[in-house]
Design a protein around this motif. Structure first.
Motif, PDB file in Angstrom:
ATOM      1  N   ALA A 288       0.836  -1.210   0.000  1.00 29.36           N
ATOM      2  CA  ALA A 288       0.000   0.000   0.000  1.00 29.36           C
ATOM      3  C   ALA A 288       0.866   1.253   0.000  1.00 29.36           C
ATOM      4  N   ASP A 289       1.941   1.242   0.785  1.00 29.23           N
ATOM      5  CA  ASP A 289       2.863   2.388   0.800  1.00 29.23           C
ATOM      6  C   ASP A 289       3.364   2.717  -0.605  1.00 29.23           C
ATOM      7  N   LEU A 290       3.565   1.675  -1.396  1.00 28.30           N
ATOM      8  CA  LEU A 290       4.134   1.852  -2.734  1.00 28.30           C
ATOM      9  C   LEU A 290       3.078   2.114  -3.801  1.00 28.30           C
TER      10      LEU A 290
ATOM     11  N   GLY B 241      12.024  12.078   8.757  1.00 28.41           N
ATOM     12  CA  GLY B 241      10.572  12.035   8.620  1.00 28.41           C
ATOM     13  C   GLY B 241       9.922  10.744   9.055  1.00 28.41           C
ATOM     14  N   MET B 242      10.494  10.061  10.053  1.00 29.01           N
ATOM     15  CA  MET B 242       9.973   8.751  10.432  1.00 29.01           C
ATOM     16  C   MET B 242       8.734   8.818  11.330  1.00 29.01           C
ATOM     17  N   HIS B 243       8.462   9.968  11.918  1.00 26.89           N
ATOM     18  CA  HIS B 243       7.226  10.146  12.681  1.00 26.89           C
ATOM     19  C   HIS B 243       6.260  10.941  11.813  1.00 26.89           C
ATOM     20  N   THR B 244       5.108  10.349  11.525  1.00 22.08           N
ATOM     21  CA  THR B 244       4.172  10.978  10.591  1.00 22.08           C
ATOM     22  C   THR B 244       2.853  11.306  11.267  1.00 22.08           C
TER      23      THR B 244
ATOM     24  N   LEU C   5      11.202   3.451   3.075  1.00 21.27           N
ATOM     25  CA  LEU C   5      11.620   3.463   1.674  1.00 21.27           C
ATOM     26  C   LEU C   5      11.744   4.900   1.179  1.00 21.27           C
ATOM     27  N   LYS C   6      12.866   5.196   0.585  1.00 19.57           N
ATOM     28  CA  LYS C   6      13.103   6.527   0.020  1.00 19.57           C
ATOM     29  C   LYS C   6      13.435   6.331  -1.464  1.00 19.57           C
TER      30      LYS C   6
END
Length: 419
Positions: free
Chosen positions: A33-35, A348-351, A368-369
């Motif tokens: 889903a992230d992708l 940016g790991m805390h969203t 993933l970057k």
């Protein structure tokens, strides 16, 4: 692909029918889903995914409303929730129709558990021959343990991970220890994503679908990495070493004057630089310690010497001095310090994921970057049945299905239908 790809989303145009729950399967589909894949999470109308009730702690949104167990939110961002009773004949018919419109089915039922519903691979491949079908179980589809239930904790034990995790025999607190997160589930989810992407590539090249047989025990054995090869090379089972490393010295936790740090020296040059910062440069020239193999052989002599030196300075002093000398060192952070770390914040790991109504929650980002197709903006994990009506209206043939009749029959439910 089931629908047209959107620019900038690596897996847009791919639709995933997600029949998994708990962690390994949901972890895999969350990555997809992230992708950019459309992930349709199928949940039982009464309660949904088991982890929805695995709290407290629970997540609250920016309005202070309880949004359910934090555990569920850890593995289900970016998905659509469709509530279908797969034991109901009309629920099964609905799922078969959704399969026709999907590229991938992923499930983690017991071996053979979906056959009685006509939702196993052999049944669904007749509906869609190019279907990619991923099955996740504790022990796989074959073998003497295939019918057993498998859970992460059990597999960490049976697969050898606990035998190399924990304090050494003869030391305080010595016993086999599990890892602090369900690591086997997470790793199985990662391997499932790899298998699904490989199968989709094969499908696109040949038009052929296939079944992927993922077993937690297989993954645990495979990811023992150097520990497995150490055994195969010597015939001797590795033992627990606490925070020490079997093949690298010094590579462990050390106590300073005000806390613990990790010293992770990976080569002889780093050891020499450490000794200079520590004020013991002659130690790097000592034949007992000059090379890593020598340090491994003489660890019981070296470690007490280093511990005596480390305890004389503070954590911050060691971290500043060793980082300046390019020697790997760092603190042992709790989660508060992790999310307050300036580098973690910069990455940016805390969203702040947002749900369909615009409510804002707290969450963890994808790591993933990708420069051209980054993960989609974080969307909050869905409420149970939040997308039943919209997904079924969009994907089912209205000449074959009346979603109001499905609801009335109890085959599906919409958000708020049931407690």
């Amino acid at each position: 692909m089931t629908n047209r790809a959107a620019p900038g989303r690596a897996l847009s145009g791919i639709r995933i029918l997600d029949l998994t729950r708990i962690l390994a399967g949901p972890w895999a589909t969350q990555i997809l889903a992230d992708l950019g894949a459309e992930v349709i999470k199928i949940e039982h109308p009464e309660g949904g995914d088991d982890t929805r009730s695995w709290g407290p702690p629970n997540v609250t949104d920016d309005a202070g409303q309880d949004r359910g167990a934090a555990y569920f939110h850890s593995a289900n961002r970016g998905k659509k929730s469709v509530a279908i009773d797969i034991a109901h004949p009309e629920g099964q018919r609905t799922l078969r129709a959704l399969t026709k419109a999907s590229d991938v089915v992923i499930e983690n039922f017991k071996v053979g558990g979906l056959a009685k519903y006509g939702l196993d691979y052999e049944s669904l491949r007749r509906i869609r021959p190019d279907l990619v079908y991923c099955s996740i179980t504790g022990f796989g589809q074959t073998g003497p343990y295939a019918d057993r239930a498998g859970y992460d904790f059990l597999i960490q034990a049976m697969g050898g991970l606990m035998s190399v995790t924990g304090q050494s025999d003869g030391t305080p607190g010595a016993e086999p220890m599990k890892v602090g997160v369900a690591l086997t589930d997470v790793l199985t989810g990662l391997y499932a994503v790899i298998g699904i992407l490989a199968a989709l590539r094969h499908r696109d090249a040949t038009g052929e679908g296939q079944q992927i047989d993922m077993a937690l025990l297989d993954v645990q054995v495979a990811t023992l990495a150097n520990q497995a090869m150490n055994y195969l090379a010597t015939g001797k089972s590795p033992t627990r070493l606490g925070n020490a490393h079997p093949s690298i010295v010094p590579y462990q936790a050390f106590e300073t004057s005000d806390g613990h740090v990790i010293l992770a020296i990976g080569n002889d040059g780093q050891f020499a630089r450490f000794c200079k910062v520590a004020g013991i440069p002659g130690l790097a020239d000592d034949p007992r310690f000059a090379t890593n193999p020598a340090r491994v052989r003489n660890r019981t002599t070296l470690i007490p010497i280093l511990q005596g030196v480390m305890s004389g300075r503070s954590m911050d002093d060691w971290i500043a001095g060793l980082n300046e000398a390019s020697v790997p060192v760092g603190p042992i952070n709790d989660l508060e310090r992790v999310f307050d770390d300036p580098h973690v914040r910069a990455r940016g790991m805390h969203t702040r994921p947002v749900d369909a109504e615009g409510a804002q929650l707290r969450g963890v980002a994808s790591p993933l970057k990708l420069s051209q197709t980054p993960p989609i903006p974080p969307a909050a994990a869905p409420d149970l049945g939040a997308d039943t009506q919209s997904v079924l209206t969009r994907l089912l043939d209205p000449l074959e299905f009346d979603i109001n009749d499905l609801q009335a029959a109890g085959a599906v439910s919409f958000k708020g239908d049931r407690p």
